[in-house]
Design a protein around this motif. Structure first.
Motif, PDB file in Angstrom:
ATOM      1  N   GLU A   1       0.834  -1.203   0.000  1.00  0.00           N
ATOM      2  CA  GLU A   1       0.000   0.000   0.000  1.00  0.00           C
ATOM      3  C   GLU A   1       0.868   1.252   0.000  1.00  0.00           C
ATOM      4  O   GLU A   1       0.553   2.242  -0.679  1.00  0.00           O
ATOM      5  CB  GLU A   1      -0.903  -0.013   1.239  1.00  0.00           C
ATOM      6  CG  GLU A   1      -1.800   1.201   1.378  1.00  0.00           C
ATOM      7  CD  GLU A   1      -2.848   1.305   0.293  1.00  0.00           C
ATOM      8  OE1 GLU A   1      -3.393   2.414   0.121  1.00  0.00           O
ATOM      9  OE2 GLU A   1      -3.133   0.285  -0.373  1.00  0.00           O
ATOM     10  N   LEU A   2       1.976   1.203   0.727  1.00  0.00           N
ATOM     11  CA  LEU A   2       2.883   2.341   0.781  1.00  0.00           C
ATOM     12  C   LEU A   2       3.481   2.627  -0.601  1.00  0.00           C
ATOM     13  O   LEU A   2       3.614   3.793  -1.007  1.00  0.00           O
ATOM     14  CB  LEU A   2       3.990   2.068   1.794  1.00  0.00           C
ATOM     15  CG  LEU A   2       4.928   3.222   2.155  1.00  0.00           C
ATOM     16  CD1 LEU A   2       4.144   4.407   2.695  1.00  0.00           C
ATOM     17  CD2 LEU A   2       5.960   2.751   3.176  1.00  0.00           C
ATOM     18  N   ALA A   3       3.819   1.578  -1.325  1.00  0.00           N
ATOM     19  CA  ALA A   3       4.364   1.761  -2.679  1.00  0.00           C
ATOM     20  C   ALA A   3       3.344   2.460  -3.576  1.00  0.00           C
ATOM     21  O   ALA A   3       3.704   3.326  -4.396  1.00  0.00           O
ATOM     22  CB  ALA A   3       4.750   0.402  -3.267  1.00  0.00           C
ATOM     23  N   LYS A   4       2.068   2.128  -3.420  1.00  0.00           N
ATOM     24  CA  LYS A   4       1.019   2.775  -4.226  1.00  0.00           C
ATOM     25  C   LYS A   4       0.864   4.241  -3.846  1.00  0.00           C
ATOM     26  O   LYS A   4       0.704   5.107  -4.712  1.00  0.00           O
ATOM     27  CB  LYS A   4      -0.311   2.047  -4.023  1.00  0.00           C
ATOM     28  CG  LYS A   4      -0.347   0.635  -4.572  1.00  0.00           C
ATOM     29  CD  LYS A   4      -1.691  -0.017  -4.252  1.00  0.00           C
ATOM     30  CE  LYS A   4      -1.721  -1.469  -4.689  1.00  0.00           C
ATOM     31  NZ  LYS A   4      -3.003  -2.123  -4.313  1.00  0.00           N
ATOM     32  N   VAL A   5       0.878   4.518  -2.538  1.00  0.00           N
ATOM     33  CA  VAL A   5       0.722   5.909  -2.075  1.00  0.00           C
ATOM     34  C   VAL A   5       1.881   6.769  -2.562  1.00  0.00           C
ATOM     35  O   VAL A   5       1.690   7.884  -3.067  1.00  0.00           O
ATOM     36  CB  VAL A   5       0.602   5.959  -0.541  1.00  0.00           C
ATOM     37  CG1 VAL A   5       0.650   7.400  -0.045  1.00  0.00           C
ATOM     38  CG2 VAL A   5      -0.684   5.282  -0.076  1.00  0.00           C
ATOM     39  N   PHE A   6       3.110   6.266  -2.449  1.00  0.00           N
ATOM     40  CA  PHE A   6       4.275   7.033  -2.876  1.00  0.00           C
ATOM     41  C   PHE A   6       4.298   7.253  -4.383  1.00  0.00           C
ATOM     42  O   PHE A   6       4.957   8.187  -4.870  1.00  0.00           O
ATOM     43  CB  PHE A   6       5.566   6.326  -2.437  1.00  0.00           C
ATOM     44  CG  PHE A   6       6.013   6.683  -1.044  1.00  0.00           C
ATOM     45  CD1 PHE A   6       6.184   8.004  -0.673  1.00  0.00           C
ATOM     46  CD2 PHE A   6       6.275   5.702  -0.110  1.00  0.00           C
ATOM     47  CE1 PHE A   6       6.598   8.343   0.605  1.00  0.00           C
ATOM     48  CE2 PHE A   6       6.688   6.026   1.172  1.00  0.00           C
ATOM     49  CZ  PHE A   6       6.853   7.356   1.529  1.00  0.00           C
ATOM     50  N   ALA A   7       3.590   6.414  -5.124  1.00  0.00           N
ATOM     51  CA  ALA A   7       3.570   6.562  -6.583  1.00  0.00           C
ATOM     52  C   ALA A   7       3.001   7.915  -7.009  1.00  0.00           C
ATOM     53  O   ALA A   7       3.284   8.408  -8.103  1.00  0.00           O
ATOM     54  CB  ALA A   7       2.761   5.435  -7.217  1.00  0.00           C
ATOM     55  N   ARG A   8       2.215   8.543  -6.134  1.00  0.00           N
ATOM     56  CA  ARG A   8       1.655   9.859  -6.451  1.00  0.00           C
ATOM     57  C   ARG A   8       2.742  10.922  -6.562  1.00  0.00           C
ATOM     58  O   ARG A   8       2.550  11.971  -7.176  1.00  0.00           O
ATOM     59  CB  ARG A   8       0.638  10.268  -5.389  1.00  0.00           C
ATOM     60  CG  ARG A   8      -0.693   9.542  -5.492  1.00  0.00           C
ATOM     61  CD  ARG A   8      -1.666  10.110  -4.478  1.00  0.00           C
ATOM     62  NE  ARG A   8      -1.838   9.220  -3.340  1.00  0.00           N
ATOM     63  CZ  ARG A   8      -2.315   9.596  -2.163  1.00  0.00           C
ATOM     64  NH1 ARG A   8      -2.612  10.859  -1.950  1.00  0.00           N
ATOM     65  NH2 ARG A   8      -2.466   8.723  -1.192  1.00  0.00           N
ATOM     66  N   TRP A   9       3.877  10.674  -5.911  1.00  0.00           N
ATOM     67  CA  TRP A   9       4.999  11.616  -5.956  1.00  0.00           C
ATOM     68  C   TRP A   9       6.180  10.991  -6.713  1.00  0.00           C
ATOM     69  O   TRP A   9       7.336  11.131  -6.326  1.00  0.00           O
ATOM     70  CB  TRP A   9       5.431  11.976  -4.539  1.00  0.00           C
ATOM     71  CG  TRP A   9       4.434  12.810  -3.787  1.00  0.00           C
ATOM     72  CD1 TRP A   9       4.314  14.165  -3.814  1.00  0.00           C
ATOM     73  CD2 TRP A   9       3.417  12.334  -2.899  1.00  0.00           C
ATOM     74  NE1 TRP A   9       3.286  14.569  -3.005  1.00  0.00           N
ATOM     75  CE2 TRP A   9       2.719  13.460  -2.421  1.00  0.00           C
ATOM     76  CE3 TRP A   9       3.017  11.068  -2.456  1.00  0.00           C
ATOM     77  CZ2 TRP A   9       1.650  13.366  -1.538  1.00  0.00           C
ATOM     78  CZ3 TRP A   9       1.950  10.968  -1.578  1.00  0.00           C
ATOM     79  CH2 TRP A   9       1.283  12.107  -1.122  1.00  0.00           C
ATOM     80  N   HIS A  10       5.878  10.304  -7.805  1.00  0.00           N
ATOM     81  CA  HIS A  10       6.917   9.519  -8.494  1.00  0.00           C
ATOM     82  C   HIS A  10       8.059  10.386  -9.030  1.00  0.00           C
ATOM     83  O   HIS A  10       9.153   9.891  -9.297  1.00  0.00           O
ATOM     84  CB  HIS A  10       6.292   8.712  -9.645  1.00  0.00           C
ATOM     85  CG  HIS A  10       5.573   9.558 -10.651  1.00  0.00           C
ATOM     86  ND1 HIS A  10       6.205  10.167 -11.685  1.00  0.00           N
ATOM     87  CD2 HIS A  10       4.252   9.892 -10.739  1.00  0.00           C
ATOM     88  CE1 HIS A  10       5.328  10.850 -12.402  1.00  0.00           C
ATOM     89  NE2 HIS A  10       4.128  10.705 -11.846  1.00  0.00           N
ATOM     90  N   GLY A  11       7.832  11.688  -9.177  1.00  0.00           N
ATOM     91  CA  GLY A  11       8.893  12.554  -9.676  1.00  0.00           C
ATOM     92  C   GLY A  11       9.847  13.035  -8.600  1.00  0.00           C
ATOM     93  O   GLY A  11      10.911  13.592  -8.911  1.00  0.00           O
ATOM     94  N   HIS A  12       9.509  12.823  -7.358  1.00  0.00           N
ATOM     95  CA  HIS A  12      10.346  13.257  -6.234  1.00  0.00           C
ATOM     96  C   HIS A  12      11.579  12.356  -6.149  1.00  0.00           C
ATOM     97  O   HIS A  12      11.460  11.128  -6.117  1.00  0.00           O
ATOM     98  CB  HIS A  12       9.526  13.161  -4.948  1.00  0.00           C
ATOM     99  CG  HIS A  12      10.168  13.794  -3.759  1.00  0.00           C
ATOM    100  ND1 HIS A  12      11.348  13.341  -3.215  1.00  0.00           N
ATOM    101  CD2 HIS A  12       9.790  14.861  -2.983  1.00  0.00           C
ATOM    102  CE1 HIS A  12      11.671  14.072  -2.164  1.00  0.00           C
ATOM    103  NE2 HIS A  12      10.740  15.011  -2.008  1.00  0.00           N
ATOM    104  N   PRO A  13      12.797  12.928  -6.103  1.00  0.00           N
ATOM    105  CA  PRO A  13      14.019  12.097  -6.067  1.00  0.00           C
ATOM    106  C   PRO A  13      14.032  11.111  -4.902  1.00  0.00           C
ATOM    107  O   PRO A  13      14.410   9.942  -5.061  1.00  0.00           O
ATOM    108  CB  PRO A  13      15.148  13.137  -5.933  1.00  0.00           C
ATOM    109  CG  PRO A  13      14.563  14.394  -6.468  1.00  0.00           C
ATOM    110  CD  PRO A  13      13.101  14.364  -6.129  1.00  0.00           C
TER     111      PRO A  13
END
Length: 402
Positions: free
Chosen positions: A369-381
């Motif tokens: 679930e965390l991987a999915k949530v972080f995908a929203r900020w996929h451009g963040h280094p």
């Protein structure tokens, strides 16, 4: 677990890619005899089960399928395909059972406590084999003992079986988790511990919760609370599980009612036998507060969840890696879900480090679930780097080797 020993042995062997001939060579039995066992033409012996457990790393699960009637001395013979090999004596086969006094009981309890401690910092595979072995020793040692020693040994055995069920769930084997839990209940009933009966329902409810099946979670948890002989702690654990199920379906009012009921029940002192290990987690001080923070996230109240978890996750003992990873992952989720991406990134490395050590199937649910949530900020280094770490960790398969 349903099905015969032969069915489970064949399935395990085929899944491992091992031929029948290769297995026969490894365990020093004839191929023809093993074929008869796999096809239920010959009964398995305890020796064969132990050897197969060792080859496949199944942590005593195959041994647990061998009935007591198959364990009589002399069951293994050269006529049944046994090839000469030294064998260690089995606990419980002696003509006279070893005497057990309070000092021996204390040693057995201490050994179990050490296994449980190891389970808080390491993989399920590190403890499954040893605890299953201790369980067999306890079951054999109980026979022939006078009361109340017999009952105390069986009570410890029931808690060992319950722990094997929990670690099986952590290893990702739901069927084994349920099987061992039911066996724990049966052993407890043999020790006349009637209040343990509702615990199987609680464990089924917890498994349904991690499977994201809230309706089944709620139903089973309510059934467990209706078992009046279960005792206040088990009914309290059931009410807490009901609360978590209601949070999953967004029933805030029902959640708060169930959580209040859990709080009241868990605050009561349940009469327990002296020396009997604590049921459920013993590595967190305030399980209600942590569960509350966990469920606030499911209710969509991420900022509140983050605040509660911030206050209580830091209080989890440094050595309790499994609990830190479980609630820490939910804490990172809460911060990420409330938009505090930098803080979530700062908290995540410690959680992933703990998760690597404990290798938990249930914790991986939140990591996915965390991987999915972080995908929203996929451009963040920082997010790109963390998502790579998550992908690597989530590809790791559970390790079953004792």
């Amino acid at each position: 677990m349903t099905g015969s020993f032969g069915t489970h042995l064949r399935r395990t062997r085929e899944q491992s890619g091992m031929s029948l001939g290769a297995l026969a060579t490894k365990i020093n039995y004839s191929k023809s005899y093993l074929s008869k066992i796999e096809n239920d033409l010959k009964p398995p012996t305890p020796d064969i089960a132990r050897r197969c457990d060792a080859v496949f790393g199944t942590a005593g699960l195959l041994s647990s399928l061998v009935g007591q009637s198959e364990a009589e001395p002399g069951a293994e013979s050269r006529d049944d395909g046994f090839e000469a090999s030294p064998e260690l004596p089995l606990a419980g086969r002696a003509a006279h059972p070893a005497a057990i006094d309070e000092s021996v009981l204390e040693g057995l309890r201490a050994a179990f406590d050490q296994f449980r401690h190891l389970g808080t910092i390491s993989t399920p595979g590190a403890v499954l084999g040893p605890v299953v072995a201790q369980l067999h020793v306890l079951r054999a040692a109980a026979h022939g003992q006078p009361e109340p020693v017999r009952r105390q040994v069986l009570l410890l055995a029931s808690r060992a079986a319950e722990y094997v069920g929990w670690m099986s769930q952590e290893a990702g084997d739901e069927a084994a988790a349920l099987w061992w839990t039911h066996r724990a209940v049966a052993i407890a009933e043999e020790a006349e511990d009637r209040h343990f009966a509702g615990y199987a329902l609680v464990r089924q409810a917890e498994i349904a919760m991690y499977r994201q099946d809230p309706l089944t979670t709620i139903d089973l948890a309510m059934q467990a609370q209706a078992v009046r002989s279960a005792g206040t702690r088990i009914r309290g654990l059931a009410a807490r599980c009901e609360a978590q199920g209601r949070a999953l379906v967004g029933d805030a009012d029902g959640y708060h009612r169930a959580l209040e009921r859990a709080t009241n029940l868990l605050a009561e002192r349940d009469p327990v036998v002296a020396g009997t290990p604590h049921l459920g987690s013993a590595s967190v001080a305030d399980e209600i507060a942590l569960s509350h923070g966990w469920s606030l996230y499911d209710l969509g109240r991420q900022a509140e969840a983050a605040e509660v978890l911030d206050a209580h996750v830091t209080g989890i003992a440094a050595g309790a890696r499994r609990a830190r990873a479980r609630f820490g992952a939910r804490r990172v989720l809460a911060h990420a879900g409330s938009g505090e991406i930098e803080h979530a990134l700062a908290l995540a490395p410690a959680v992933l480090e703990d998760a690597r050590y404990v290798d938990s199937a249930t914790i991986r649910t939140d990591l996915r679930e965390l991987a999915k949530v972080f995908a929203r900020w996929h451009g963040h280094p920082g997010v790109r780097e963390l998502r790579l770490e998550l992908a690597t960790l989530l590809r790791l398969k559970p390790r079953y080797t004792p």
